[in-house]
Design a protein around this motif. Sequence first.
Motif, mmCIF file in Angstrom:
data_model
loop_
_atom_site.group_PDB
_atom_site.id
_atom_site.type_symbol
_atom_site.label_atom_id
_atom_site.label_comp_id
_atom_site.label_asym_id
_atom_site.label_seq_id
_atom_site.Cartn_x
_atom_site.Cartn_y
_atom_site.Cartn_z
ATOM 1 N N MET A 29 0.843 -1.209 0.000
ATOM 2 C CA MET A 29 0.000 0.000 0.000
ATOM 3 C C MET A 29 0.871 1.249 0.000
ATOM 4 N N PRO A 30 0.591 2.230 -0.870
ATOM 5 C CA PRO A 30 1.435 3.423 -0.951
ATOM 6 C C PRO A 30 1.624 4.140 0.382
ATOM 7 N N THR A 31 0.544 4.285 1.190
ATOM 8 C CA THR A 31 0.664 5.010 2.453
ATOM 9 C C THR A 31 1.619 4.288 3.370
ATOM 10 N N ASN A 32 1.561 2.963 3.371
ATOM 11 C CA ASN A 32 2.457 2.213 4.249
ATOM 12 C C ASN A 32 3.904 2.369 3.821
ATOM 13 N N LEU A 33 4.124 2.417 2.515
ATOM 14 C CA LEU A 33 5.495 2.597 2.022
ATOM 15 C C LEU A 33 6.011 3.969 2.458
ATOM 16 N N ALA A 34 5.153 4.975 2.381
ATOM 17 C CA ALA A 34 5.542 6.330 2.807
ATOM 18 C C ALA A 34 5.940 6.327 4.282
ATOM 19 N N LYS A 35 5.110 5.715 5.105
ATOM 20 C CA LYS A 35 5.376 5.694 6.548
ATOM 21 C C LYS A 35 6.621 4.868 6.867
ATOM 22 N N GLU A 36 6.697 3.695 6.244
ATOM 23 C CA GLU A 36 7.835 2.801 6.501
ATOM 24 C C GLU A 36 9.163 3.433 6.097
ATOM 25 N N SER A 37 9.161 4.088 4.940
ATOM 26 C CA SER A 37 10.398 4.711 4.452
ATOM 27 C C SER A 37 10.837 5.817 5.393
ATOM 28 N N ALA A 38 9.876 6.647 5.830
ATOM 29 C CA ALA A 38 10.211 7.734 6.758
ATOM 30 C C ALA A 38 10.768 7.162 8.054
ATOM 31 N N ALA A 39 10.095 6.141 8.564
ATOM 32 C CA ALA A 39 10.502 5.533 9.844
ATOM 33 C C ALA A 39 11.912 4.947 9.742
ATOM 34 N N CYS A 40 12.171 4.199 8.678
ATOM 35 C CA CYS A 40 13.483 3.538 8.543
ATOM 36 C C CYS A 40 14.597 4.553 8.309
ATOM 37 N N ALA A 41 14.314 5.594 7.505
ATOM 38 C CA ALA A 41 15.343 6.612 7.264
ATOM 39 C C ALA A 41 15.723 7.297 8.569
ATOM 40 N N ALA A 42 14.730 7.613 9.371
ATOM 41 C CA ALA A 42 14.994 8.297 10.653
ATOM 42 C C ALA A 42 15.820 7.416 11.578
ATOM 43 N N VAL A 43 15.420 6.183 11.684
ATOM 44 C CA VAL A 43 16.121 5.272 12.602
ATOM 45 C C VAL A 43 17.555 5.017 12.098
ATOM 46 N N ASN A 44 17.708 4.792 10.809
ATOM 47 C CA ASN A 44 19.060 4.551 10.261
ATOM 48 C C ASN A 44 19.991 5.722 10.549
ATOM 49 N N GLU A 45 19.430 6.936 10.481
ATOM 50 C CA GLU A 45 20.275 8.118 10.674
ATOM 51 C C GLU A 45 20.507 8.428 12.155
ATOM 52 N N GLN A 46 19.538 8.128 12.982
ATOM 53 C CA GLN A 46 19.591 8.638 14.370
ATOM 54 C C GLN A 46 20.028 7.610 15.431
ATOM 55 N N ILE A 47 19.933 6.330 15.105
ATOM 56 C CA ILE A 47 20.279 5.336 16.138
ATOM 57 C C ILE A 47 21.740 4.906 15.984
ATOM 58 N N HIS A 48 22.521 5.223 17.000
ATOM 59 C CA HIS A 48 23.934 4.843 17.012
ATOM 60 C C HIS A 48 24.376 4.727 18.466
ATOM 61 N N ASN A 49 25.675 4.453 18.641
ATOM 62 C CA ASN A 49 26.249 4.217 19.971
ATOM 63 C C ASN A 49 25.971 5.284 21.016
ATOM 64 N N ASN A 50 25.894 6.555 20.560
ATOM 65 C CA ASN A 50 25.722 7.649 21.525
ATOM 66 C C ASN A 50 24.293 7.807 22.022
ATOM 67 N N VAL A 51 23.373 7.110 21.396
ATOM 68 C CA VAL A 51 21.981 7.177 21.851
ATOM 69 C C VAL A 51 21.746 6.016 22.816
ATOM 70 N N ARG A 52 21.603 6.346 24.081
ATOM 71 C CA ARG A 52 21.479 5.297 25.115
ATOM 72 C C ARG A 52 20.040 5.151 25.605
ATOM 73 N N ILE A 53 19.311 6.277 25.616
ATOM 74 C CA ILE A 53 17.927 6.240 26.105
ATOM 75 C C ILE A 53 17.037 6.936 25.074
ATOM 76 N N ILE A 54 16.015 6.229 24.633
ATOM 77 C CA ILE A 54 15.167 6.767 23.563
ATOM 78 C C ILE A 54 13.690 6.713 23.950
ATOM 79 N N GLY A 55 12.964 7.759 23.566
ATOM 80 C CA GLY A 55 11.519 7.778 23.762
ATOM 81 C C GLY A 55 10.844 7.186 22.538
ATOM 82 N N ILE A 56 9.872 6.324 22.793
ATOM 83 C CA ILE A 56 9.170 5.651 21.690
ATOM 84 C C ILE A 56 7.736 6.163 21.613
#
Length: 241
Positions: A1-28
């Motif tokens: 579904m196009p909407t799901n692809l939009a949401k999934e892509s945004a979610a994965c891009a954000a996580v790929n860029e923002q999750i690394h060793n220096n992030v120890r505590i994250i709000g979900i």
Amino acid sequence: MPTNLAKESAACAAVNEQIHNNVRIIGIGSGSTIIPAVKRIAEIVQKDNLDLICVPTSLQARELILSNGLKLSSLVEHQELDLAIDGADEIDEQFNCIKGGGGCQTQEKLVAFCSKKFIVVADEKKWSKRLGNTWTKGIPIEVIPIAYKITKKEIEKQLGGEVIVREGTEKLGPVLTDQGNFILDWKFDASKTSNWSDVNQTLKMIPGVVETGLFVNMIYKAYLGNSEGKVEVKTNPAISS
Ligand SMILES: O=C(CO)[C@H](O)[C@H](O)COP(=O)(O)O
């Protein structure tokens, strides 16, 4: 579904860029876009053997953290978070946003407030010139149950528009939040309202109001996906990294 692809892509891009060793505590955060985000966080945590603590914004988020095998904590244990990631109902060009379509705005705002960086992930259709252009259900406002008539009357008197008490679809009567409160949806005139900081102050001064779904200039970055899976990242110039 196009909407799901939009949401999934945004979610994965954000996580790929923002999750690394220096992030120890994250709000979900809460909602549907956060589901692929948490899945991707779990993959990275496992692959890179990260020691990541997750603070939920709702019962839904709590379950997501647990079902993805992540470490669960809370604001009672941790009041300083490195990052919070969440969905949004509408984001304007000044990086204000409306949240609470799923009724979780109180915990979502607390978690965002406690985080060094607050990022949102959404379908690009949620980005708009002014709040109220695309999200027409109103601004969600959590109120204590005994105050719902007073707060409804007072909001309409002070700010105009119309306040609707949010009702269940599978249950008669008002929807209860995770805190056991009611939700009012304030439908405002989008063409007349723009000083969201003042509006938020006014709402918060009304006795009985617990929290609003207005997040005024809190976003650091917005990751916006489109139906082809492309992601645009908007960075708030008013918030330094
Ligand atoms: O604020 C929220 C819940 O209270 C959600 O983050 C918001 O409604 C966006 O949801 P979705 O990712 O399903 O579009």
